[in-house]
Motif scaffolding. Structure first.
Motif, short mmCIF file in Angstrom:
data_model
loop_
_atom_site.label_atom_id
_atom_site.label_comp_id
_atom_site.label_asym_id
_atom_site.label_seq_id
_atom_site.Cartn_x
_atom_site.Cartn_y
_atom_site.Cartn_z
N ALA B 323 0.83 -1.30 0.05
CA ALA B 323 0.01 0.02 -0.06
C ALA B 323 0.86 1.06 -0.07
O ALA B 323 0.72 2.21 -0.66
CB ALA B 323 -0.64 0.02 1.45
N LYS B 324 1.93 1.24 0.77
CA LYS B 324 2.78 2.47 0.78
C LYS B 324 3.75 2.29 -0.24
O LYS B 324 4.43 3.51 -0.42
CB LYS B 324 3.71 2.26 2.16
N GLY B 325 3.70 1.47 -1.20
CA GLY B 325 4.82 1.35 -2.27
C GLY B 325 6.16 1.14 -2.10
O GLY B 325 7.05 1.00 -3.11
N THR B 326 6.52 0.71 -0.73
CA THR B 326 7.79 0.01 -0.68
C THR B 326 8.09 -1.00 -1.47
O THR B 326 9.09 -1.12 -1.94
CB THR B 326 7.77 -0.42 0.66
N VAL B 327 7.06 -2.02 -1.40
CA VAL B 327 6.96 -2.99 -2.40
C VAL B 327 6.04 -2.77 -3.70
O VAL B 327 4.88 -2.37 -3.50
CB VAL B 327 6.50 -4.27 -1.73
N ASP B 328 6.77 -2.92 -4.81
CA ASP B 328 6.00 -2.49 -6.03
C ASP B 328 4.78 -2.69 -6.45
O ASP B 328 3.79 -2.05 -6.81
CB ASP B 328 7.09 -2.93 -7.43
N ASN B 329 4.24 -4.16 -6.07
CA ASN B 329 2.96 -4.57 -6.57
C ASN B 329 2.57 -5.69 -5.68
O ASN B 329 3.24 -6.36 -4.86
CB ASN B 329 3.06 -4.84 -8.04
N GLU B 330 1.14 -6.15 -5.96
CA GLU B 330 0.55 -7.08 -5.01
C GLU B 330 1.34 -8.24 -5.17
O GLU B 330 1.36 -9.25 -4.45
CB GLU B 330 -0.89 -7.12 -5.19
N THR B 331 1.54 -8.44 -6.68
CA THR B 331 2.09 -9.88 -6.95
C THR B 331 3.42 -10.38 -6.34
O THR B 331 3.85 -11.35 -6.02
CB THR B 331 1.98 -10.35 -8.69
N LEU B 332 4.26 -9.25 -6.74
CA LEU B 332 5.74 -9.23 -5.74
C LEU B 332 5.54 -9.56 -4.46
O LEU B 332 6.01 -10.35 -3.68
CB LEU B 332 6.28 -7.89 -6.35
N GLY B 333 4.48 -8.67 -4.07
CA GLY B 333 4.31 -8.74 -2.40
C GLY B 333 3.71 -10.05 -1.84
O GLY B 333 4.49 -10.52 -1.00
N TYR B 334 2.91 -10.69 -2.87
CA TYR B 334 2.41 -11.92 -2.48
C TYR B 334 3.51 -13.11 -2.29
O TYR B 334 3.58 -13.68 -1.45
CB TYR B 334 1.46 -12.36 -3.42
N PHE B 335 4.70 -13.01 -3.20
CA PHE B 335 5.46 -13.74 -3.50
C PHE B 335 6.40 -13.73 -2.11
O PHE B 335 7.07 -14.55 -1.63
CB PHE B 335 6.03 -14.02 -4.60
N LEU B 336 6.92 -12.53 -1.77
CA LEU B 336 7.66 -12.22 -0.65
C LEU B 336 7.19 -13.01 0.57
O LEU B 336 7.80 -13.63 1.27
CB LEU B 336 7.90 -10.77 -0.42
N ALA B 337 5.88 -12.81 0.61
CA ALA B 337 5.17 -13.35 1.78
C ALA B 337 5.09 -14.81 1.81
O ALA B 337 5.38 -15.41 3.04
CB ALA B 337 3.71 -12.87 2.00
N ARG B 338 5.11 -15.23 0.99
CA ARG B 338 4.92 -16.91 0.54
C ARG B 338 6.48 -17.48 0.61
O ARG B 338 6.77 -18.60 1.29
CB ARG B 338 4.45 -17.33 -0.84
#
Lengths: 667, 667
Positions: B323-338
């Motif tokens: 949401a803050k834009g630290t991580v570029d997008n949801e898909t990238l963020g999804y994989f970081l969490a996974r």
């Protein structure tokens, strides 16, 4: 050896192009780098091929590694020159190749000679008006089928006989001999009409350089075995010094084939699974679990039968084969039986397996016995598993080269006394007497055999000196007076015994097994009622890439949560499933999954929404049963782990027929 | 960045040599070809290492591939030159190396410069009487620790500043610049006292030749990704044209490191597991399952923090970071969490994970964002998983090179109308007018932009002709009269949309993860009561190489059948066990298995013979419970599949303490 045309699982004639096209369409495999034009002998496995491979390897691990507590290791593919020089691969792992001077084409010399002579023999038969019988195909031959047409030219009877004799020995010629055959019979490349250049050896290993300097040549391993041999001492220690034991490795190996052309059967990069079973060479290589397999019946094609020019096989219990000496020893026999049981388990057609013994000239000089498990495919009988007794060769050569003690030291149950002739040199006098040659003469004395020493003792007592041959010293003979040396018989006590274990090596070509399995499980669902013929791959549930297809009857939104819940439940039990909610008809969706070899199908329909029951379909019979979710999942589990067959499940659960009609009305 | 000394699982200072020696003694790993002197950067995994690797890969498959229905494929390692030329590896996948002209030593240029300057700075600090603080070690540095001693020589303040600035930018110099630094600062190889030769590029790919002729150069792949990109169209079809989807591959890759020295962390042959998730670049790269992970908290070290020269991290929910834009997008963020959840599942220490964002100059020019999962080890923070948004780069370059349409064609929900300027040429008149230049002029017209065409339409209506630049025709300008051409605005209807998917690529270095895991799970059982300190590897049961050790209390023959039956029962449930019936004390046998990371132990004793009960020991607490076989096996199963912890099992089953005394009496 007349042709037995390849057949499908249901005995239909096998249409290989149709099967190949289906396997590629469903992405079981695909040529690597295809959008760049591809590279011969390199293939990628797509999702179903990759799944099938993983399941077969998993079955292999359970059947061999876990069942026998083998020590699995994972070794480097990159291998330095020296290791493969010692193993013999640098010098001997080669094929003979020649070059066409006109078009630059590179030919494998033995294949080239074989093909031209065979075509001439065929031409002769045509000219004589005889029927040209196809021999059983083998991939070495198949791949050259496109070369050179057959011309009907009659040959002299003597020439026919000479050609036939040459072909019978084709695997035994070296490069010079192949070159002579090319000259003698004026063999020309049909593509250009010229004779190729004399054969040169082409090593089949991919060479590279390890590290930044160019003085560390290395290869990509041609087999996984060497890594296991080199780790022998560590493995023995890991096994708490217990013998016998086996190591095992699953990994890629590489062979730079000159011109690979038989699809998945002759490739440049392939997955191998190898076992090295280390056994004490004394005591007849008994196996503690041989009794468990002694009644397993194998189809054997032994050496004697082949020598007499026949391919007739015998079906015999392995216990008998070992007792009769057909198979050299229990350990080798044990593994032949275990290999058979493994192939059976993964779904290889029992009528398409045979074990062929290597001829004496096929085996390496050190091998005691060797059998190949061959599987019958549309390319003929294909070697898929080799099982060799490699004696102590590998451990011995590496030990000799490196000085590493690749041996077993075993405490003897009771100490033993050894009587032997011993040579003692009086060092103080020896040096001054022989001067600069002292060390050389002493070394020669120390290397003498027991028999020689007995002679020396006699000579010393009779003539006061002994005479020994020492090349390079004086005239090659030295006389040693009795003042310098004592030779006498002494007794020494041994508490341990040292020996180099022998190796029994079952070696599996996974890619070849997969291809044979796909042919063996393939059949075509007849064109009933005007439908096109449809391909089916009847993999056993254990190895099928996906176990369950889940299809909602239609795109009605009510079905989706049921499908998702089912797939989650199956996943929890480790059962792979796939939801197909595409808009194709149920028939089309099942068809696609028949081609993918998915053994079971679940349909979610309006009845499911009402009473939570689902239908389960069997791929092979297309019959269906209906029950509640838990009972169906239980049934699936038991079929996947191999404890129940469809027939048993069918007997236990209510049959179900055709929901499609009802549905059409209700939607 | 001050040193945080490495610690064990229990917070003890980590004694790396002790751990390494234990890992080798227990054959987790061993240098390949050791009896031949070994080859730097090549290691074999022995039985426990191989088991740990298999279990981690299996956990990876379940966590990623099965959970998300990814399409796993298995591609060739051998890769032809052209593919890696297109991908950029032939030109850019290189390090700079120089040679010592005196002793021939080959040095990696950036490491060499870095090391000498660092030593000079340390010498300066010593000379100034300042404390020399070790920076956080990283393996690039560690491996050169043996080079060159620090001399206490004071430097000018300006020189200190220059060195420090140079070191901060050390990853950004090219070969010429590194060469200049060597000359400018007169950097000499401590081993010989001479300056090395100017740096030359050394490509890190292992080269070989595919096939018998030398004109087919190829490489061993440096990553598994390219095979996945090349198969994109087939995978999309296999996935029934549904987007988004991911492919995945597990396999070996190869990098010819110049001088690998950091143990398992910098090797020449390694196992990778890579995912290529293909996503529509439009619509912000949302992920349908992002909600499931949005609350997972990650430790992030973002770009801005690093730019300001700090390493302070923030623990933040991935939902917030996106949401803050630290991580570029949801898909990238999804994989970081996974990725985080996966590392947690296999037993990585939660306090030793961070996600570090790549600096702009670290990323390839096409990458949108990139984060590395780094694990803290005694070598410092190690990149173990990379997760990059590679945009459409890979598919685009291969499509451009081969002409293959590596794109997605999507039916639009509703047709859209497109207004555009169109050029129509009157072919009959065009040829005769321009003669031999006709085709060239026509091609130039067809390549014009919408803006140019608008100009043309205006020119035609105003002056009756248009003028276009056509290099190579006449004076480079052609005039086309309105009789030959029509330029007008038209409307066309589009039913499909074409796009090149973007790729999110989580890429796992399995060997590095295994090494970090071994360090994170290691601790030493204090020397209580005079015992030596004993190593323990507290792997979670899911990934432990062997799950259960079965020990008979003594060599009494009554115990053997119980042990065998137990191991058979466990095997049936897919639980690996090992019987240790050696003559060592029970304590010694458990010790050995603590070192092997076996989480559970069963003792078979005289009580077992009487009442069929057995004891179960927990590796970490050494506590024991006792119950009948079925309950114990049930408990083991639940711990192995992760559904119960030891604490839960301990609460359910009766505790048991010390049978050894009783036994000594009874034997």
């Amino acid at each position: 050896m007349t042709t037995s045309a390849a057949t499908t699982l249901k005995g239909q004639p096998l249409d290989r192009p149709a099967l190949d096209s289906m396997l590629r369409r469903r992405m079981f495999y695909t040529p690597s780098f295809e959008i760049y034009g591809g590279v011969a002998g390199l293939y990628d496995y797509g999702p179903p091929g990759c799944g099938l491979q993983a399941n077969v390897v998993d079955a292999w691990r359970k059947h061999f590694v876990l069942e026998e507590d083998m020590l699995e290791i994972d070794c480097s593919v990159l291998t330095p020159h020296e290791v493969l020089k010692t193993s013999g691969h640098v010098d001997k792992f080669a094929d003979w190749m020649c070059k066409d001077p006109k078009n630059g084409e590179i030919l494998r010399a033995d294949h080239f000679v074989e093909e031209i002579l065979e075509n001439r023999l065929k031409g002769d038969k045509e000219a004589r008006g005889q029927k040209v019988e196809e021999k059983e195909e083998d991939p070495k031959k198949k791949k050259r089928k496109n070369k050179g047409a057959v011309e009907a030219v009659k040959l002299d009877d003597a020439v026919v006989q000479e050609y036939e004799e040459t072909l019978a020995k084709i695997d035994n010629y070296n490069g010079a001999e192949l070159g002579e055959l090319i000259k003698k019979h004026d063999l020309k490349n049909p593509a250009t009409g010229v004779q190729p250049s004399p054969p040169v050896a082409f090593n089949l290993m991919f060479q590279t350089s390890i590290g930044p300097s160019s003085n560390s040549p290395g290869y990509m391993r041609p087999e996984t075995a060497q890594g296991q041999f080199l780790n022998f001492s560590k493995l023995l220690e890991f096994n708490q010094a217990k013998m016998p034991f086996a190591s095992a490795s699953v990994g890629r190996s590489y062979r730079n084939e000159i011109s690979p052309r038989a699809g998945l059967l002759r490739v440049r990069e392939f997955l191998m699974a190898e076992i090295e079973h280390f056994v004490d060479p004394e005591g007849g290589k008994k196996h503690p679990r041989f009794d468990e397999v002694k009644d397993v019946e194998l189809v054997l094609l032994n050496r004697e039968t082949q020598l007499s020019g026949k391919t007739s096989v015998e079906k015999v219990a392995i216990g008998q084969a070992v007792a009769k000496g057909t198979v050299d020893n229990e350990t080798l026999g044990y593994f032949l039986a275990r290999i058979h049981l493994f192939l059976k388990k993964i779904g290889v057609d029992q009528s398409k397996i045979r074990f062929r013994q290597h001829m004496a000239n096929e085996m390496a000089h050190y091998a005691a016995d060797c059998w190949d498990a061959e599987l019958l495919t549309s390319y003929g009988w294909i070697e898929c598993v080799g099982c060799a007794d490699r004696s102590a060769y590998d451990l011995s050569v590496h030990a000799k080269k490196t000085g590493a003690p690749l041996i077993v030291r075993e405490r003897l149950p009771a100490p033993i006394k050894i009587e032997e002739w011993v040579v003692d040199v009086d060092k103080k006098k020896f040096g001054p007497h022989f001067k600069k040659d002292g060390k050389t003469v002493e070394a020669a004395l120390m290397e003498t055999s027991q028999a020689q020493r007995e002679e020396f003792a006699k000579a010393l007592s009779e003539s006061g000196s002994l005479t020994i041959e020492v090349p390079g010293v004086g005239d090659g003979k030295c006389t040693v007076p009795k003042e310098l040396v004592v030779v006498e018989k002494r007794t020494r006590t041994e508490n341990t015994r040292e020996f180099t274990p022998n190796v029994i090596e079952p070696s599996f070509g996974i890619g070849r097994i997969l291809y044979a399995l796909m042919e063996h499980c393939y059949w075509s669902r007849g064109s009933e009622g005007g439908d096109e013929a449809r391909g089916v791959l009847s993999f056993p549930p254990t190895v099928a890439p996906t176990k369950v297809l889940i299809v909602p009857l239609s795109s009605n939104e009510q079905f989706a949560p049921f499908c998702y819940k089912l797939s989650q439940k199956l996943r929890k039990r480790g059962i792979s499933s796939r939801i197909d909610d595409s808009s194709a008809t149920i028939g089309k969706r099942y068809s696609r999954n028949d081609e993918l070899g998915t053994p079971l199908g679940i349909t979610v329909d309006f009845q499911t929404v009402k009473d939570q029951t689902i239908t389960l379909r069997d791929r092979d019979s297309t019959k269906q049963v209906r029950a509640d979710e838990d009972r169906i999942i239980q049934a699936i589990q038991s079929m996947v782990d191999g404890s129940k067959s469809w027939q048993e499940v069918e007997g236990e659960l209510p049959a179900f027929e055709g929901q499609e009609v009802e549905v059409t009305i209700r939607e």
